[in-house]
Design a protein around this motif. Structure first.
Motif, mmCIF file in Angstrom:
data_model
loop_
_atom_site.group_PDB
_atom_site.id
_atom_site.type_symbol
_atom_site.label_atom_id
_atom_site.label_comp_id
_atom_site.label_asym_id
_atom_site.label_seq_id
_atom_site.Cartn_x
_atom_site.Cartn_y
_atom_site.Cartn_z
ATOM 1 N N VAL A 101 -5.808 -4.009 6.870
ATOM 2 C CA VAL A 101 -5.339 -2.688 7.515
ATOM 3 C C VAL A 101 -5.781 -1.818 7.066
ATOM 4 C CG1 VAL A 101 -3.995 -1.779 5.728
ATOM 5 C CG2 VAL A 101 -3.476 -4.244 5.269
ATOM 6 N N GLN A 126 -9.441 -1.918 5.345
ATOM 7 C CA GLN A 126 -9.790 -2.182 4.421
ATOM 8 C C GLN A 126 -10.836 -3.412 4.296
ATOM 9 O OE1 GLN A 126 -9.923 -1.419 1.044
ATOM 10 N NE2 GLN A 126 -7.960 -2.230 0.369
ATOM 11 N N VAL A 128 -3.933 7.139 -2.403
ATOM 12 C CA VAL A 128 -4.138 5.354 -1.882
ATOM 13 C C VAL A 128 -3.970 4.361 -2.877
ATOM 14 C CG1 VAL A 128 -4.045 3.690 -0.050
ATOM 15 C CG2 VAL A 128 -4.401 6.290 0.557
ATOM 16 N N VAL A 146 -5.728 2.878 7.008
ATOM 17 C CA VAL A 146 -5.236 3.910 7.110
ATOM 18 C C VAL A 146 -5.270 5.401 7.806
ATOM 19 C CG1 VAL A 146 -7.004 4.853 5.253
ATOM 20 C CG2 VAL A 146 -4.934 5.507 5.006
ATOM 21 N N PHE A 181 -2.819 0.662 -4.058
ATOM 22 C CA PHE A 181 -1.862 -0.968 -3.760
ATOM 23 C C PHE A 181 -1.796 -1.222 -4.663
ATOM 24 C CE2 PHE A 181 -2.866 -5.596 -3.569
ATOM 25 C CZ PHE A 181 -2.732 -6.391 -2.318
ATOM 26 N N TRP A 183 -12.772 1.164 1.370
ATOM 27 C CA TRP A 183 -12.273 1.477 3.016
ATOM 28 C C TRP A 183 -13.612 1.700 3.456
ATOM 29 C CZ3 TRP A 183 -7.646 1.258 3.868
ATOM 30 C CH2 TRP A 183 -6.443 0.855 3.170
ATOM 31 N N PHE A 227 -0.130 4.087 7.481
ATOM 32 C CA PHE A 227 -0.715 3.518 7.809
ATOM 33 C C PHE A 227 -0.910 2.518 9.029
ATOM 34 C CE2 PHE A 227 -0.214 3.637 2.984
ATOM 35 C CZ PHE A 227 -1.224 3.443 2.680
ATOM 36 N N TYR A 273 1.011 -0.899 -0.356
ATOM 37 C CA TYR A 273 -0.068 -0.352 0.320
ATOM 38 C C TYR A 273 0.834 1.643 -0.386
ATOM 39 C CZ TYR A 273 -4.039 -2.861 1.374
ATOM 40 O OH TYR A 273 -4.874 -3.880 0.912
#
Length: 220
Positions: free
Chosen positions: A93, A105, A64, A95, A66, A110, A86, A48
């Protein structure tokens, strides 16, 4: 995780990233849509990256991405505030934004985290609870103080730190160096209840705060 055969084991190549948004692994390179990267978190499935991208009109937005370990097509999401960092909790995960907002996540994208953060916080501990600290503001006219706290809201301690990042020692205590006008004062704070267990002036902060030998406070 290593790939093993009968005679040897070969560790997978580490993912490397650059502040201009490029990601490299072995002989493969991927240029993401990010124009600037300020933070990253590598996980088993990829990496990430948090930073910003600029559109054709020159408008900068927090973003963001990935990148999977295969370095094939990356996924991306925009956020309303700058990405602070993060962290992981039980393999999930999260943020953290500079505004104090936090998102987790999920399979659908999100979602807002149940954890609560103060603006400009950094996460310093994620085992057996999430502990974060926010520094005292730069502006001398500000009346706000920095603090360290449990993100579930169970405790918070005001402490004016800024340059020296607080450090968790032995999964039991948090050591914070408070910057007062005429001295540095170190505190040891219990992770379970936020109680200050020890405090004393120091001449300088060592490279590792865990090497400080702080005298325990007398209890009634």
């Amino acid at each position: 995780m290593s790939v093993c055969c009968a005679s040897s084991c070969v560790a997978p190549e580490k993912i490397q990233w650059s502040t201009d948004g490029r990601v490299k692994r072995g002989d493969r390179t991927l240029q993401t849509t990010l124009n600037g990267v300020s933070t990253a978190l590598e996980v088993r499935s990829g990496i990430y990256l948090g930073g910003f991208k600029t559109d054709a009109q020159g408008i900068r937005s927090s973003y963001v991405v990935f990148v999977p370990a295969s370095l094939r097509e990356a996924s991306g999401w925009s956020f309303a505030a700058a990405v602070q960092g993060f962290f992981q909790v039980d393999d999930s995960v999260h943020v953290l934004l500079a505004s104090g907002g936090a998102f987790r996540q999920s399979p659908t994208g999100w979602v807002e985290s149940e954890l609560q953060f103060k603006p400009d916080s950094v996460v310093v501990h994620t085992r057996n609870g999430v502990i974060a600290c926010n520094p005292v503001p730069v502006a001398m006219v500000s009346q706000q103080r920095g603090s360290c706290y449990a993100a579930d809201g169970t405790w918070s301690v005001d402490v004016s730190w800024r340059e020296v990042r607080p450090q968790v020692c032995g999964d039991e205590a948090l050591v914070v160096v408070e910057q007062r006008r005429d001295a540095l004062v170190a505190h040891r704070i219990g992770l379970k209840d936020g109680r200050i267990e020890a405090t004393q002036p120091i001449d300088a902060a060592p490279a590792s705060l865990c090497t400080l030998q702080l005298r325990a406070l007398a209890r009634p």
